[in-house]
Write a protein that holds these residues in place. Structure first.
Motif, PDB file in Angstrom:
ATOM      1  N   GLY A  33       1.109   2.209 -10.633  1.00  0.00           N
ATOM      2  CA  GLY A  33       1.266   1.887  -9.351  1.00  0.00           C
ATOM      3  C   GLY A  33       1.583   0.047 -10.289  1.00  0.00           C
ATOM      4  N   GLY A  34       1.070  -0.464 -11.396  1.00  0.00           N
ATOM      5  CA  GLY A  34       1.619  -1.781 -11.505  1.00  0.00           C
ATOM      6  C   GLY A  34       3.416  -2.071 -11.536  1.00  0.00           C
TER       7      GLY A  34
ATOM      8  N   HIS B  65       0.764  -1.247   0.285  1.00  0.00           N
ATOM      9  CA  HIS B  65      -0.058   0.126  -0.058  1.00  0.00           C
ATOM     10  C   HIS B  65       0.692   1.198  -0.189  1.00  0.00           C
ATOM     11  CE1 HIS B  65      -3.912  -1.969   2.018  1.00  0.00           C
ATOM     12  NE2 HIS B  65      -4.208  -2.169   0.464  1.00  0.00           N
ATOM     13  N   GLU B  66       1.922   1.202   0.816  1.00  0.00           N
ATOM     14  CA  GLU B  66       2.248   2.509   1.146  1.00  0.00           C
ATOM     15  C   GLU B  66       3.513   2.569   0.102  1.00  0.00           C
ATOM     16  OE1 GLU B  66       6.378   4.393   4.059  1.00  0.00           O
ATOM     17  OE2 GLU B  66       4.969   2.339   4.535  1.00  0.00           O
TER      18      GLU B  66
ATOM     19  N   ARG C 146       2.850   6.180  -2.561  1.00  0.00           N
ATOM     20  CA  ARG C 146       3.538   7.155  -2.757  1.00  0.00           C
ATOM     21  C   ARG C 146       4.220   7.488  -4.351  1.00  0.00           C
ATOM     22  NH1 ARG C 146       7.252   4.725   0.315  1.00  0.00           N
ATOM     23  NH2 ARG C 146       8.497   4.118  -1.504  1.00  0.00           N
ATOM     24  N   THR C 147       4.109   5.987  -5.180  1.00  0.00           N
ATOM     25  CA  THR C 147       4.250   6.211  -6.389  1.00  0.00           C
ATOM     26  C   THR C 147       3.295   7.060  -6.918  1.00  0.00           C
ATOM     27  OG1 THR C 147       5.243   4.002  -6.642  1.00  0.00           O
ATOM     28  CG2 THR C 147       4.434   4.950  -8.287  1.00  0.00           C
TER      29      THR C 147
ATOM     30  N   GLY D 260      -8.518   3.527  -4.850  1.00  0.00           N
ATOM     31  CA  GLY D 260      -7.974   2.146  -5.810  1.00  0.00           C
ATOM     32  C   GLY D 260      -7.131   2.043  -5.748  1.00  0.00           C
ATOM     33  N   VAL D 261      -5.932   2.570  -4.611  1.00  0.00           N
ATOM     34  CA  VAL D 261      -4.887   1.826  -4.582  1.00  0.00           C
ATOM     35  C   VAL D 261      -5.386   0.288  -3.485  1.00  0.00           C
ATOM     36  CG1 VAL D 261      -2.309   1.606  -3.536  1.00  0.00           C
ATOM     37  CG2 VAL D 261      -3.317   4.034  -4.875  1.00  0.00           C
ATOM     38  N   GLU D 262      -5.403   0.235  -2.680  1.00  0.00           N
ATOM     39  CA  GLU D 262      -6.299  -0.506  -1.468  1.00  0.00           C
ATOM     40  C   GLU D 262      -7.042  -1.873  -2.475  1.00  0.00           C
ATOM     41  OE1 GLU D 262      -8.440   1.504   1.700  1.00  0.00           O
ATOM     42  OE2 GLU D 262      -6.233   2.434   2.562  1.00  0.00           O
ATOM     43  N   THR D 263      -7.618  -1.353  -3.135  1.00  0.00           N
ATOM     44  CA  THR D 263      -9.126  -1.790  -3.491  1.00  0.00           C
ATOM     45  C   THR D 263      -8.037  -3.150  -4.444  1.00  0.00           C
ATOM     46  OG1 THR D 263     -10.859  -0.639  -3.376  1.00  0.00           O
ATOM     47  CG2 THR D 263     -10.710  -2.480  -5.233  1.00  0.00           C
ATOM     48  N   ALA D 264      -6.974  -2.350  -5.564  1.00  0.00           N
ATOM     49  CA  ALA D 264      -6.275  -2.946  -6.167  1.00  0.00           C
ATOM     50  C   ALA D 264      -5.318  -3.637  -5.645  1.00  0.00           C
ATOM     51  CB  ALA D 264      -5.557  -1.915  -6.869  1.00  0.00           C
TER      52      ALA D 264
END
Length: 401
Positions: free
Chosen positions: A110-111, A31-32, A36-37, A60-64
């Motif tokens: 993110g990926g 997550h972190e 950050r990215t 979105g980040v947490e879900t992905a």
């Protein structure tokens, strides 16, 4: 979007026991890292990191991340939840006035952040191969869901089909085209059957809708940089180019090469530059110009000033001559190079007597020396002389205007 993670990468079910649980245990670090990215990427786009956008980013980040690590542990897990979240994020992108490809680019970053994190965990190569396939397939699916939401919201706001199709063309020809899922969603929203190949046509004028109807066969159009850009599906279909040529009669127009749909930007760039060269008088402006037949001219004229630099570098020995002598020797050298050093063929092309050509070539050998025997130098000279002739033609046309 696929119903389950196994639909994206079936080999996830064959991963060693414990891989999924190990990733679950490291969700906080993921997550972190990803947040950050993505915050950095959003900041570079000039977007707010607070309020609705910030909350949407975090969700979105947490879900992905949670969906990915959870699905690695439980490959049969359904993806309805993540899909709904990213459809909603796509809707938000439209309502807040952003381009859907901006969200897609952030997703891609993110990926990559997740992938870098996985590589640092020193997992076995076989495991990393499967995780890479699963991860980037998952990211592409999320981007497709976001594009679906974006385009659904666009439709609900009363945008007409022509606007949606213009959006599709922009996606296809932008510098960093989206993945297949996003293009498929945009094509579906535009009610445009996705072809295997396309060609982009650049046409002088801004009556794109009229030209698209005239071209027919599923052609779509928009105006980019004061010229019409047509997307011609399946250009190799018998009779299609003949019909297009007739439809564009009397117009300056350039046909880019036929390419797979995902490479439409290449066809767009070539046709765009070719139309510019037609307008400048450096390429023929009669019937529909096919870029594949003028690639040398496109290469030499691609970067403004490059051809001048080439001529300055290789044609310096001719510069001290009187203009008339310089013109005669330039024409002779170009004819000789095109004839691969055959005097009789060069004489016929000029036309001139073979003995005259031999006399001039002795002068040229004194000027250029061993360069005339070097294959690379001969190629550079031929390109420079060819471009010099084109430039002279342009100057002549402009002087008559």
């Amino acid at each position: 979007m696929p119903d389950a993670f196994l639909d994206i990468e079936p080999r996830v079910a064959e991963l060693p026991a414990g891989v999924g649980e190990r990733l679950r245990a490291e969700r906080a670090g993921l997550h972190e890292r990803v947040l950050r990215t993505m915050r950095t990427a959003m900041s570079a786009q000039g977007r707010s990191l607070t309020g609705g956008q910030g909350r949407g980013l975090t969700l979105g980040v947490e879900t992905a991340v949670d969906a990915f690590v959870g699905a690695v542990a439980e490959p049969a897990r359904e993806l309805a939840g993540p899909r709904a979240v990213f459809v909603g994020l796509g809707r938000t992108e439209f309502r807040e006035g952003h381009d859907v490809d901006a969200l897609r680019s952030i997703l891609t970053l993110g990926g990559r952040a997740i992938w870098a994190y996985l590589v640092e965990r020193e997992l076995p190569p076989a495991v990393l191969y499967v995780l890479a396939s699963a991860l980037f397939g998952f990211i592409d699916a999320l981007a497709g869901a976001a594009a679906e939401g974006y385009l659904d919201e666009q439709r609900q706001h009363g945008r007409d089909w022509d606007t949606t199709r213009r959006r599709l063309i922009t996606l296809l020809v932008q510098p960093d085209p989206p993945g297949g899922a996003a293009i498929a969603a945009a094509a579906d929203a535009a009610r445009w059957p996705v072809p295997a190949s396309v060609a982009v046509v650049s046409v002088e004028g801004t009556d794109g809708e009229q030209l698209a109807r005239r071209a027919g066969s599923g052609t779509i159009a928009t105006v980019i940089a004061d010229a019409t850009r047509l997307i011609l599906p399946e250009p190799a279909t018998p009779g299609r180019l003949a019909h297009l040529t007739a439809a564009l009669a009397g117009r300056r127009a350039a046909l880019g090469p036929a390419v797979p749909l995902g490479e439409a930007r290449l066809s767009y760039r070539l046709s765009r530059r070719a139309l510019q060269l037609q307008q400048e008088g450096m390429l023929p402006a009669g019937a529909l110009l096919r870029c594949d037949e003028h690639l040398v001219a496109l290469v030499t004229a691609w970067e403004p000033g490059l051809s001048d630099r080439l001529a300055a570098r290789w044609l310096t020995p001719l510069r001290p001559l009187a203009p008339a002598d310089r013109e005669v020797l330039s024409a002779t050298l170009l004819a000789w190079l095109r004839a691969q050093g055959q005097v009789l063929a060069a004489a016929a092309a000029l036309p001139a007597h073979p003995q005259t050509v031999r006399y001039r070539m002795r002068k040229l050998r004194r000027l250029f020396g061993d360069s005339l025997d070097d294959p690379d130098a001969r190629l550079a000279l031929q390109i420079a002389l060819h471009q010099q002739r084109l430039d002279a033609r342009v100057c002549s046309v402009e002087s008559r205007r």
